[in-house]
Design an enzyme around this catalytic site. Structure first.
Site, short mmCIF file in Angstrom:
data_model
loop_
_atom_site.label_atom_id
_atom_site.label_comp_id
_atom_site.label_asym_id
_atom_site.label_seq_id
_atom_site.Cartn_x
_atom_site.Cartn_y
_atom_site.Cartn_z
N GLU A 196 -8.15 -31.82 22.88
CA GLU A 196 -9.10 -31.22 21.94
C GLU A 196 -8.81 -31.84 20.58
OE1 GLU A 196 -10.64 -27.02 20.02
OE2 GLU A 196 -8.52 -27.36 20.36
N ASP B 171 -5.17 -27.91 24.34
CA ASP B 171 -5.74 -27.12 23.26
C ASP B 171 -5.11 -27.46 21.91
OD1 ASP B 171 -7.37 -24.63 22.55
OD2 ASP B 171 -5.39 -24.07 21.79
C1 NOJ Z 1 -9.14 -24.11 20.44
C2 NOJ Z 1 -9.84 -23.30 21.50
O1 NOJ Z 1 -10.90 -24.06 22.01
C3 NOJ Z 1 -10.29 -22.03 20.86
O2 NOJ Z 1 -11.14 -21.30 21.68
C4 NOJ Z 1 -9.06 -21.23 20.50
O3 NOJ Z 1 -9.46 -20.07 19.81
C5 NOJ Z 1 -8.13 -22.04 19.61
N1 NOJ Z 1 -7.96 -23.40 20.05
C6 NOJ Z 1 -6.78 -21.42 19.58
O4 NOJ Z 1 -6.15 -21.60 20.82
#
Ligand code: NOJ
Length: 610
Positions: free
Chosen positions: A325, A263
């Site tokens: 991500e 993430d």
């Molecule tokens: C990216 C995640 O996909 C999202 O859902 C989240 O709110 C933020 N990172 C913070 O962790």
């Protein structure tokens, strides 16, 4: 919504600013280890020698919304386990489960309070083990979401850190004394956040709105939070933090997970000098000045961590994978996340450049073509990962949809997703054409971004509604009439039960393409050559193997019929006999030539050439 709307706008307007070991002996030893450590899924090293993830379809599950097994209106792990047969039938190789660890659920799991357990509302560790075991029986591997940028403020790590400046864990987070409230040149966001004569050290803004600096009276300091204030950022400059996080990852690797989706991974580090971000003009949905993220995202230091993480994960057998991500400005930056030529960082940084382009996305043929070529030629031969849909963005069917041909457009996106060389990442419900169902009243909103930004920013609930399984009560998601988010009205017709009986449904289209991707050697291993490259209405390419197998794919990205003639000889394909393998246009079902072929609006056409 877009999770990173300001950043994506920034990306479009000012790309330049944008986002934003092991020894050979050990490698050989690991490669020869028996595959018996409980890793879920099919045989790890298929005959080709490719790692499993190279040809995989990865399916993202938002656990609150997939299947409720205990009638509390919230999805859970046993619910996922019950649906393994469905996932296998669809052709899924791995599921990525969004965070299911203990959490106050401020950001629905992306605020972890304990990295080595399961949140009771999702089940127990025993349920998790059962899920992995059931996955193994169905050739479905389990990839977990790992949130390393921040924890919950209810994590014991943070509670200790915030308790005093002398606590050994104080330095686990990013603390700052702030600057005098009468300092010259303060920005509006700093002035708004004065405490005890101090203001935040700079003009940074949180992705979730407002200042990312939160004052803690007990220590007379601010802590930094890129996201919600209940999500304090870890201090990755402290090596003990890395050790604690790697230990948490090992905990799950030991339990047989096939890898992690990392993430917000580009944001692990912040500028040590805490310099002001350049302002980029205008304000965001939360009313703050738009600023760049050159000092808060994609800092070079992160790559050292990723290399060490890759080496740590590589000590496990079974081709465990690291997926990132990675919202990035261009392919050159994406390549760095693979480790460039060394290929020693992430195996699969997500390519957000192709399918995540803001709420009003365009089927831009020239852009798709250019980008698909770039990720073939400019990432040192690393494996691309394409994604159109996730839990942070309005569903692709609505972002790309024109309101008239949404179904055809969803099929077209799926065609691209499954017929290039890239690993395919999809999101639950995408295979049904589930629409985004945005709340209409603030009191119904659950997502913090919608609560903070209402009414301009309505949040991400719309893309997180419960999976639509049947036309029955609660769409088969739960026995409880009160589900955590409402069941969208579309469930009567858009659901698994109905769509599995309709040969032309979205679901059957997805199944057919995934099956083709698995069984066609050209789609699996063939090189990709763009065709008809000056055509900005129809995207077409051929996938061909040296041994003569070839598959041509053509997608009409416009609302008008378009006639194409494709010449595959330049791609070294000799055959001219064409057989339709998949199309959503009745008129193309028996087409047997590549010359003067008329594609109806938004039609997709996949053919073999012999
Ligand atoms: C990216 C995640 O996909 C999202 O859902 C989240 O709110 C933020 N990172 C913070 O962790």
């Amino acid at each position: 919504m877009d999770l990173y709307p300001a950043r994506q706008r920034l990306c479009r307007s000012a790309r330049a600013l944008r986002r934003s070991a092991i020894t050979a002996l050990a490698v050989a030893a690991i490669a020869s280890l028996p595959l018996t450590l409980g890793i879920a899924g099919a045989q790890t090293n298929p005959a080709s020698g490719d790692p499993w993830w190279k040809h995989a379809v990865v399916y993202e599950i938002y656990p609150r919304s997939f299947q409720d097994s205990n009638g509390d209106g919230v999805g859970d792990l046993n619910g996922i386990t019950q649906r393994m047969g469905y996932l296998q039938g669809l052709g899924v190789d791995a599921i990525w489960i969004a965070p299911m660890y203990p959490s106050p659920q401020k950001d629905f799991g992306y605020d972890i309070s304990d990295y080595e357990a399961v949140d009771p509302q999702y089940g127990t560790l025993a349920d998790f083990d059962k899920l992995v075991a059931e996955g193994k029986k169905h050739d479905v591997r389990v990839v977990l979401d790992m949130v390393l940028n921040h924890t919950s403020d209810k994590s014991q790590w943070f509670i200790d850190s915030a308790s005093s400046r002398t606590n050994p864990k104080h330095d686990w987070y990013v603390w700052n004394d702030g600057i005098a409230a009468d300092s010259p040149g303060l920005t509006a966001i700093q002035k708004k956040n004065e405490h005890e004569g101090k203001v935040p050290p700079n003009n940074w803004v949180s992705i979730f709105g407002g200042t990312p600096w939160e004052w803690v009276p007990a220590v007379h300091q601010f802590y930094y939070h890129e996201f919600e204030k209940e999500q304090p950022d870890l201090n990755w400059r402290n090596p003990v933090v890395e050790k604690a996080c790697f230990d948490a990852m090992r905990f799950w690797l030991d339990r047989g997970v096939a890898g992690f989706r990392l993430d917000a991974i580009p944001t692990l580090f912040e500028d040590p000098q805490l310099r002001n971000e350049p302002e980029t003009g205008g304000t965001n949905a939360y009313g703050d000045a738009n600023v760049s993220d050159i000092y808060t995202s994609n800092l070079p230091e992160v790559h050292d961590v990723i290399r060490r993480m890759r080496a740590m994960v590589a000590t496990y057998p079974g081709d465990r994978v690291l997926i990132g991500e990675t919202y990035l400005p261009n392919t050159a930056e994406l390549d760095k996340w693979y480790g460039g030529e060394a290929k020693d960082e992430l195996q699969l940084p997500m390519d957000m450049l192709i399918g995540m382009n803001g709420d009003h996305a365009k089927l831009d043929v020239a852009k798709f073509r250019q980008h698909l070529e770039e990720v073939q030629t400019q990432v040192h031969g690393s494996q691309p990962l394409i994604v159109f849909d996730n839990h942070d963005n309005m569903r692709a069917i609505d972002r790309y949809g024109d309101g008239v041909h949404n179904g055809d457009i969803n099929k077209l996106l799926a065609t691209m997703l499954f017929t290039t060389k890239a690993t395919a990442l999809m999101y639950y419900g995408e295979e049904l054409g589930m629409p985004t169902t945005v709340p209409t009243r603030k009191e119904d909103v659950r997502d913090p971004t919608g609560l903070n930004g209402w009414p301009k920013e309505k949040g991400r609930d719309g893309e997180r509604t419960p999976m639509q399984w049947t036309p029955g009560p609660q769409a088969g998601f739960s026995t409880n009439p009160k589900t955590w988010l409402p069941i969208p009205a579309s469930y009567k017709t858009i659901n698994v039960a109905v769509e599995s009986k309709e040969p032309d449904s979205q679901l059957e289209w997805f199944k057919k393409l995934i099956e083709l991707r698995r069984t066609s050697s050209a789609l699996r291993d063939g090189k990709m050559t763009m065709l008809d490259t000056s055509n900005n209405d129809v995207l077409s390419y051929v996938r061909s193997t040296g041994s003569g197998a070839a598959v041509v794919v053509a997608m009409n990205c416009t609302a008008e019929a378009k006639t194409i003639s494709l010449d595959v000889s330049g791609a070294g394909v000799a055959g001219t006999k064409v057989k339709t393998l998949a199309t959503d246009a009745v008129s193309l079902k028996s087409t047997s030539t590549l010359t003067n072929v008329t594609l109806p609006p938004f039609a997709s056409w996949v053919v073999s050439v012999e």
